[in-house]
Design a protein around this motif. Structure first.
Motif, PDB file in Angstrom:
ATOM      1  N   GLN A  14       0.822  -1.206   0.000  1.00  0.00           N
ATOM      2  CA  GLN A  14       0.000   0.000   0.000  1.00  0.00           C
ATOM      3  C   GLN A  14       0.863   1.266   0.000  1.00  0.00           C
ATOM      4  OE1 GLN A  14      -2.953  -0.943   3.017  1.00  0.00           O
ATOM      5  NE2 GLN A  14      -4.041   0.909   2.459  1.00  0.00           N
ATOM      6  N   PHE A  67      -4.549   9.543   2.529  1.00  0.00           N
ATOM      7  CA  PHE A  67      -5.670   9.842   3.424  1.00  0.00           C
ATOM      8  C   PHE A  67      -6.966   9.161   3.000  1.00  0.00           C
ATOM      9  CE2 PHE A  67      -2.678  12.964   4.778  1.00  0.00           C
ATOM     10  CZ  PHE A  67      -3.053  13.384   6.036  1.00  0.00           C
ATOM     11  N   GLY A  68      -7.012   8.608   1.798  1.00  0.00           N
ATOM     12  CA  GLY A  68      -8.204   7.889   1.344  1.00  0.00           C
ATOM     13  C   GLY A  68      -9.318   8.776   0.832  1.00  0.00           C
ATOM     14  N   GLY A  69      -9.071  10.056   0.651  1.00  0.00           N
ATOM     15  CA  GLY A  69     -10.099  10.945   0.103  1.00  0.00           C
ATOM     16  C   GLY A  69      -9.902  12.373   0.577  1.00  0.00           C
ATOM     17  N   ALA A  78     -11.622  15.871   2.228  1.00  0.00           N
ATOM     18  CA  ALA A  78     -12.722  16.300   3.098  1.00  0.00           C
ATOM     19  C   ALA A  78     -13.086  17.728   2.737  1.00  0.00           C
ATOM     20  CB  ALA A  78     -12.294  16.219   4.554  1.00  0.00           C
ATOM     21  N   VAL A 116       0.351   7.988   8.054  1.00  0.00           N
ATOM     22  CA  VAL A 116      -0.236   8.765   6.956  1.00  0.00           C
ATOM     23  C   VAL A 116       0.649   9.971   6.608  1.00  0.00           C
ATOM     24  CG1 VAL A 116      -2.201  10.182   6.305  1.00  0.00           C
ATOM     25  CG2 VAL A 116      -2.586   8.023   7.467  1.00  0.00           C
TER      26      VAL A 116
END
Lengths: 284, 190
Positions: free
Chosen positions: A7, A57-59, A61, A172
């Motif tokens: 990952q 961060f996966g997206g 905000a 992260v």
């Protein structure tokens, strides 16, 4: 552990690969247009950071609620301001740098500003450090360094930032900082082979994003302040490195390595300080 | 005469009725309560942790469960997984970001009675500044006088949430998205 490693490699590798392809095309097409090359390099770098953020961060905000969530928006905004600075120089450059510095400080301390004098001291302190850094990095180093030297110096600092952020308890932040290091690394290689400068947009984006990552690591994770300060000042080691130059060194590669010595020394001290102050652990 | 006694009895019952039916408030006793969380680790095991500092109240209305209410506030920097370094990581920006979001809260919005001892309590759960609905499956454990004569009411609730719903996405899927909660409380009647 393989899953995590895969990952992380994906998070670091994909943006770097994309930046390498885009930068190679851009350097090739605009090799004789330094202003356009600087603008393009800065925008490609900011794009790489935004993608690296997305993977780490996966997206995104929106609206951002915490300081870390501002990073992709900050990268885009700083890159655009940097591009405008290429068109309008002089006082505009310093005013816009000051506004960006203040804005970055407010991202971290806005929520605690009411009636807290210490917060005001923090805001002023961070603003001053960032503003002075923009002047020093954009004017002093940019004017004296080749594109390869500058981007490699920044890459070493950001890459080390990835290691120490991970040690400081944030995988992260570590992944994002490592990605920025890798992206700058590929830009350094390309700048070396194309023998081009990278302009002032990229250092400006680096300053605000890496500054935000170090500040996040110190304020919200366990990144030691000493380590952060050492990594922050490491790229200025390039100025010392230039004084080590010898007229007999004709090879560009050798000159590059010699100019990097001070940066490498500062980065090594920073990593050692992190290992001493925050010993590694495998408790996760 | 019989009619007279009956009217007196009815009057007493009418007076006593509301006092039996009124809502009772309880304050959570942290010394006899626990909030435990469980998360999957690399698909091979589970890590258990607890939150050491929390507070809250609940209101019970025996006659009308729709008037029941639960409020819980958890200090995010009190997480303890029996591994100090891991606790630091969990409190950090990748997970709870305790420096910026010091509390997680649950405020009930509706209570549905399943049977005499089981309820579904739905409410707003706020974690890291994000508020999402969460349903707790609540079971009554018991009630009665405590060691100092105070009246106590004990409950145990379970719930499962997806941390990604609260924008806590670090180390997915190695560290599982689903987090299970066990909230076991004793409340002291106020």
């Amino acid at each position: 552990m393989n899953q995590m490693v895969a990952q992380s490699l994906q998070g670091v590798g994909l943006p770097s690969l994309a930046v390498m392809i885009a930068s190679a095309v851009w350097f090739g097409v605009f090799r004789k247009h330094p202003r356009l090359r600087a603008i393009g390099t800065g925008l490609i770098f900011a794009g790489g950071i935004i993608w690296a953020y997305l993977l780490a961060f996966g997206g995104f905000a929106f609206p951002p609620r915490e300081s870390g969530q501002w990073i992709p928006y900050l990268a885009g905004a700083v890159a655009l301001v940097g591009c405008l600075q290429g068109i309008r120089l002089g006082l505009w450059r310093q005013v816009s740098n000051l506004v960006l510095s203040l804005g970055t400080a407010l991202i971290f301390f806005w929520s605690e500003i009411s009636g807290n004098r210490l917060t005001l001291v923090w805001i002023i302190g961070v603003t001053v450090v960032l503003f002075l850094s923009t002047i020093l990095l954009q004017q002093v180093i940019e004017d004296r360094c080749s594109g390869a030297e500058l981007s490699l110096g920044l890459a070493l600092s950001a890459g080390a930032g990835g290691i120490v952020s991970f040690l400081g308890g944030s995988a992260v932040l570590g992944q994002l900082s490592g990605s920025i290091g890798a992206i700058l690394g590929v830009i350094a290689v390309l700048a070396f082979f194309f023998n081009v400068t990278i302009g002032s947009v990229l250092p400006l984006v680096y300053l605000f994003i890496f500054g935000s990552l170090l500040l996040s690591g110190c304020l919200f994770a366990e990144l030691p302040w000493l380590t952060a300060v050492l990594l922050w000042i490491a790229p200025w080691g390039l100025v010392i490195g230039q004084r080590l130059d010898h007229p007999k060194i004709s090879s560009r590669a050798k000159a590059l390595v010699i100019r990097m010595l001070s940066v490498i020394a500062l980065v090594a001290i920073a990593i050692c300080s992190a290992f001493l102050l925050v010993p590694p652990s495998s408790e996760l | 005469m019989k009619k007279h006694y009956l009217s007196i009895l009815l009057s007493i019952l009418a007076f006593a009725g509301p006092t039996v039916a009124h809502a009772e408030s309880f304050k959570i006793d942290p010394f006899h309560s626990a909030i435990i969380c469980e998360i999957g680790h690399f698909g091979v095991g589970h890590i258990y942790g607890r939150f050491d500092t929390f507070s809250g109240t609940f209101t019970l209305d025996q006659n009308d469960p729709s008037k029941d209410a639960v409020n819980v506030e958890i200090k995010t920097d009190s997480v303890d997984t029996n591994a100090p370094k891991r606790d630091t990581d969990i409190k950090g920006p990748d997970f709870l970001n305790a420096a910026q979001f010091s509390t997680a809260t649950f405020k009930s919005t509706s209570v549905k009675k399943i049977d005499d001892k089981t309820y579904d309590v739905t409410g707003d759960f706020t974690l890291r500044g994000v508020t999402k609905p969460l349903t707790l499956n609540v079971k009554a454990v018991g009630s009665g006088p405590g060691p100092k004569g105070e009246f106590r009411s004990g409950w145990e609730a379970t719930a499962t949430l997806r941390r990604s719903d609260f924008e806590v996405k670090a180390l997915l899927p190695a560290v599982s998205d689903e987090v299970s909660l066990i909230i076991a409380v004793e409340g002291i009647k106020q």
